[in-house]
Design an enzyme around this catalytic site. Structure first.
Site, mmCIF file in Angstrom:
data_model
loop_
_atom_site.group_PDB
_atom_site.id
_atom_site.type_symbol
_atom_site.label_atom_id
_atom_site.label_comp_id
_atom_site.label_asym_id
_atom_site.label_seq_id
_atom_site.Cartn_x
_atom_site.Cartn_y
_atom_site.Cartn_z
ATOM 1 N N HIS A 410 -25.160 52.186 -36.933
ATOM 2 C CA HIS A 410 -25.107 53.522 -36.350
ATOM 3 C C HIS A 410 -24.673 53.503 -34.876
ATOM 4 O O HIS A 410 -24.378 54.543 -34.306
ATOM 5 C CB HIS A 410 -26.468 54.217 -36.476
ATOM 6 C CG HIS A 410 -26.362 55.679 -36.801
ATOM 7 N ND1 HIS A 410 -25.305 56.462 -36.378
ATOM 8 C CD2 HIS A 410 -27.168 56.505 -37.508
ATOM 9 C CE1 HIS A 410 -25.476 57.693 -36.802
ATOM 10 N NE2 HIS A 410 -26.598 57.755 -37.498
ATOM 11 N N ASP A 414 -20.498 56.741 -37.202
ATOM 12 C CA ASP A 414 -21.248 57.985 -37.360
ATOM 13 C C ASP A 414 -21.432 58.297 -38.840
ATOM 14 O O ASP A 414 -20.643 57.869 -39.688
ATOM 15 C CB ASP A 414 -20.517 59.151 -36.684
ATOM 16 C CG ASP A 414 -20.450 58.979 -35.174
ATOM 17 O OD1 ASP A 414 -21.352 58.339 -34.610
ATOM 18 O OD2 ASP A 414 -19.485 59.475 -34.565
#
Length: 438
Positions: A410, A414
């Protein structure tokens, strides 16, 4: 009589110490010249040490799992000749495999409908100059139970059979005459209805030291989960048309290798990645640099009896379905029998992991650090589904459905990008003619 001190040789540039992962001799054993002494593992390779002399073992240095410095005594041997010698053995001829930073080699050829691929991250690559008792291709290693001494099986399989109280001579191998874990599972399942249980009732507790490749896997998987904020995404795909295309291609394959689902999935992944370069990348978190790759060097998380390994298909985007099928089979076999080259076990840019028919409904694979994404297909399940009836309405039909699971870093990827990437693969799976179009 004389004494010969075998010192651990320099087995790689910059290597200061190595871990003893297996002993082939003990004090009091007689060893012949070129006989096996021990397996040692560095950060780059596992190497089998051989004796340069014949004689009786007087001393060994440390237990399995202990570290030993380069140049320090490994074994002291009482030789048949006169005099006392204090020597270092010549460095073995071994191609050292580099450490896979993300670390299975996710990899254990491996191991497979498509060669038994497995989820999770890759361990340090393991390349040897000769077979090791940790590998499933080593047929002469003795197990802990005498009842299986003449049966071809890896030490891990022998140890498990011993724990379960299974006589390996009663287990029928599925292939090549070698008993594997799957054969033990089948034996247990077959005997379950008859109340099979290990002799003596409840099994005794046991402790297994975490050493060698298993230690590498443990350390690297922990590092991946500790350093990477994972998130996962799962999508359902209708693979009915894809399976029909696969069946048609196999019917006309001639002498070419049989297609499993993996070459088709790899082709879909390679077709989708150019629009999502942030997923075909590696993140150097110390330097704060993300490298996005133009070529797809696809890692295959492969389970072997020695542990998890990740052989790499170089430039997967340039290979057709038949070439991918041949390369998958070749690399998986090389990983399992220990013949994989160092460059075949490192440098992946994104990893595919699959458990074939054991793939479950969904999974959350661990990223192959320093990569930023790992994707895995799950088991195909036939279920009823509403489909267009061709007249503006819908009808219920039996369809082959499969979930695709992906885990991403992450810090770099995204959620929108990961979901969009999987949706792009889904479109290709559900419209497989696009996979064959230029």
């Amino acid at each position: 009589m004389g004494k010969f001190t075998f010192r651990l040789p320099d087995i790689g540039e910059g290597i200061a110490e190595a871990e003893i992962v297996a002993w082939h001799v003990k004090v009091g054993d007689r060893v012949e010249e070129d006989g096996k002494l021990a397996d040692v593992m560095t950060d780059k390779a596992t190497v089998e040490m051989e004796s340069p002399v014949s004689g009786v073992v007087l001393e060994v240095a440390g237990a399995e799992g202990e570290m030993i410095a380069i140049g320090s005594p490994l074994v002291v041997i009482e030789t048949d000749g006169a005099g006392e010698a204090e020597e270092a053995a010549p460095a073995p001829n071994v191609e050292a495999a580099p450490v896979i930073e993300h670390e299975p080699t996710p990899a254990r050829a491996e191991p497979v409908e498509a060669p038994s691929l497995r989820l999770e991250e890759a361990p340090t690559a393991q390349v040897k100059s000769g077979p090791s008792p940790k590998d499933d291709f080593f047929p002469t290693s003795s197990g802990r139970a005498d009842h299986g001494a003449k049966v071809l099986a890896s030490p891990a399989v022998r140890a498990r059979a011993d724990d379960l109280g299974i006589d390996l001579a009663q287990v029928k191998p599925a292939e090549d005459g070698r008993v594997r874990h799957a054969d033990l599972d089948a034996f247990l399942a077959y005997n379950a209805a008859g109340g099979f249980r290990a002799p003596g009732g409840k099994r005794a507790d046991s402790q297994v030291k975490v050493i060698g490749l298993r230690r590498r896997i443990s350390e690297n998987m922990a590092a991946s989960k500790r350093n990477i904020p994972h998130f996962s995404y799962v999508e359902e795909c209708d693979a009915t048309a894809l399976e029909e295309v696969r069946a048609q291609l196999n019917a006309a394959r001639g002498n070419r290798p049989k297609l499993t689902l993996l070459p088709l999935l790899i082709t879909a992944l390679c077709r989708a990645l150019p629009d999502f370069p942030m997923l075909n990348a590696r993140f150097d978190d110390e330097a704060g640099v993300v490298t996005r790759f133009g070529s797809v060097h696809l890692g295959m998380a492969t389970q072997t009896d020695a542990g998890l390994m990740v052989p790499v298909i170089r430039d997967a985007q340039d290979k057709n379905l038949w070439q991918l099928a041949a390369e998958i089979a070749r690399l998986a076999e090389a990983a399992r029998n220990g013949t994989a080259k160092s460059e075949e076990l490192s440098g992946s840019t994104i990893t595919l992991t699959s458990l074939g028919p054991l793939g479950g409904v969904a999974h959350t694979p661990v990223i192959n650090r320093p990569e930023v994404a790992i994707i895995g297909p799950n088991r195909i399940i036939e279920r009823p589904m509403f489909v267009p009836d061709g007249m503006g309405g819908e009808r219920i039909a039996k369809r082959k459905l499969m979930n695709l699971s992906i885990s991403c870093d992450h810090r770099v990827v995204d959620g929108w990008d990961a979901a969009s990437f999987v949706q792009a693969i889904k479109r290709l799976i559900e419209t497989p003619v696009l996979l064959l179009a230029d």
